[in-house]
Design a protein around this motif. Sequence first.
Motif, PDB file in Angstrom:
ATOM      1  N   LEU A 130       0.830  -1.204   0.000  1.00  0.00           N
ATOM      2  CA  LEU A 130       0.000   0.000   0.000  1.00  0.00           C
ATOM      3  C   LEU A 130       0.864   1.254   0.000  1.00  0.00           C
ATOM      4  CD1 LEU A 130      -2.957   0.898   0.036  1.00  0.00           C
ATOM      5  CD2 LEU A 130      -2.840   0.919   2.534  1.00  0.00           C
ATOM      6  N   ASP A 131       2.083   1.123   0.470  1.00  0.00           N
ATOM      7  CA  ASP A 131       3.057   2.217   0.464  1.00  0.00           C
ATOM      8  C   ASP A 131       3.658   2.309  -0.937  1.00  0.00           C
ATOM      9  OD1 ASP A 131       5.523   3.648   0.574  1.00  0.00           O
ATOM     10  OD2 ASP A 131       5.715   3.243   2.706  1.00  0.00           O
ATOM     11  N   ASP A 173       4.806  -6.477   8.457  1.00  0.00           N
ATOM     12  CA  ASP A 173       5.055  -5.477   9.495  1.00  0.00           C
ATOM     13  C   ASP A 173       3.694  -5.082  10.075  1.00  0.00           C
ATOM     14  OD1 ASP A 173       6.813  -3.044  10.606  1.00  0.00           O
ATOM     15  OD2 ASP A 173       4.957  -2.217   9.763  1.00  0.00           O
ATOM     16  N   ARG A 174       3.562  -5.108  11.372  1.00  0.00           N
ATOM     17  CA  ARG A 174       2.263  -4.891  11.997  1.00  0.00           C
ATOM     18  C   ARG A 174       1.611  -3.585  11.547  1.00  0.00           C
ATOM     19  NH1 ARG A 174      -0.660  -6.740  16.275  1.00  0.00           N
ATOM     20  NH2 ARG A 174       0.999  -8.152  16.924  1.00  0.00           N
ATOM     21  N   LYS A 179      -2.606  -0.831   8.476  1.00  0.00           N
ATOM     22  CA  LYS A 179      -3.009   0.223   7.539  1.00  0.00           C
ATOM     23  C   LYS A 179      -3.692  -0.381   6.310  1.00  0.00           C
ATOM     24  CE  LYS A 179      -1.218   4.355   5.226  1.00  0.00           C
ATOM     25  NZ  LYS A 179      -0.020   5.210   4.990  1.00  0.00           N
ATOM     26  N   LEU A 180      -3.139  -1.488   5.809  1.00  0.00           N
ATOM     27  CA  LEU A 180      -3.735  -2.135   4.638  1.00  0.00           C
ATOM     28  C   LEU A 180      -5.110  -2.699   4.971  1.00  0.00           C
ATOM     29  CD1 LEU A 180      -3.573  -3.158   1.734  1.00  0.00           C
ATOM     30  CD2 LEU A 180      -2.344  -5.176   2.585  1.00  0.00           C
ATOM     31  N   PHE A 233      -6.310  -8.768   9.819  1.00  0.00           N
ATOM     32  CA  PHE A 233      -7.346  -8.647   8.784  1.00  0.00           C
ATOM     33  C   PHE A 233      -8.695  -9.140   9.289  1.00  0.00           C
ATOM     34  CE2 PHE A 233      -3.444  -8.286   6.446  1.00  0.00           C
ATOM     35  CZ  PHE A 233      -3.740  -7.354   5.457  1.00  0.00           C
ATOM     36  N   GLU A 234      -8.692 -10.211  10.067  1.00  0.00           N
ATOM     37  CA  GLU A 234      -9.950 -10.713  10.606  1.00  0.00           C
ATOM     38  C   GLU A 234     -10.576  -9.708  11.570  1.00  0.00           C
ATOM     39  OE1 GLU A 234      -9.305 -15.557  10.317  1.00  0.00           O
ATOM     40  OE2 GLU A 234      -8.832 -14.513  12.209  1.00  0.00           O
TER      41      GLU A 234
END
Length: 255
Positions: A130-131, A173-174, A179-180, A233-234
């Motif tokens: 996303l970056d 990376d957490r 963020k994603l 994500f969950e």
Amino acid sequence: MGIQGTIHSIETFGTLDGPGIRYVLFLQGCSLRCRFCHNPDTWAQGGKPLTDSDSVVKDILSYRSFIRQGGVTLSGGEPLMQPEFALDIIKQCKKEGLHTALDTAGAIPLERSRAVLEAADLVLLDIKSLDDRQCFSLTGQGNANTLVTLDYCQSIAKPVWLRHVLVPSWTLDRKRLEKLATFLKKYTCIEKVELLPYHSMGQYKWEQLNLAYSLKDIPEPTEKELAMARKIFEDQGLEVLMTDLGKPKSKSKVS
């Protein structure tokens, strides 16, 4: 005769690239140069003999009894590098009642990819990062076209399985994953998020091609890291699949 194009290889009993058992067609050519690519031999546009879409579909139909509950997936390389070829195969398969999926990084401009995205029943869309700066470092290209592709899928209600490779020290990376996940939860077109653990099984191909493999010292993700990623994500209400694309493929043939 149909539309001419080039194929890298074929997997006639695929179980990792969409729902059910699938005929997976790996098209030749890719505009990206992903550091973690396990098929760098698909990058070059040439190097393979030309074939035509009618012949491809004829071969696909010979496996109809195996894939009738699954379908056909166009992968690569990047199948959208050959949009006319990909589109004709998808249209013919749909006429035969076969489910079609497009496995893409969405890096091709929408004006070239639009018709193929519209025709496919399912899009397997790989967001590398996303970056934008990290995406460029990982692949040699930014993520603008990929995000436009996702927005377009949302606008036409095209079902998407969102794919993301978990590379330790890079995308695993957490904060980046949080963020994603937050970014993705607004997209109602996303049916599943497939998290793909990084592996180095394709490193030997880089060596055969005399290419420098820059991630050779990167370890594969631990079970703890994968569990952390899944939970992120969950927690955003997204359905998660953990798919190991490094598993050996069955019943494959090279074009």
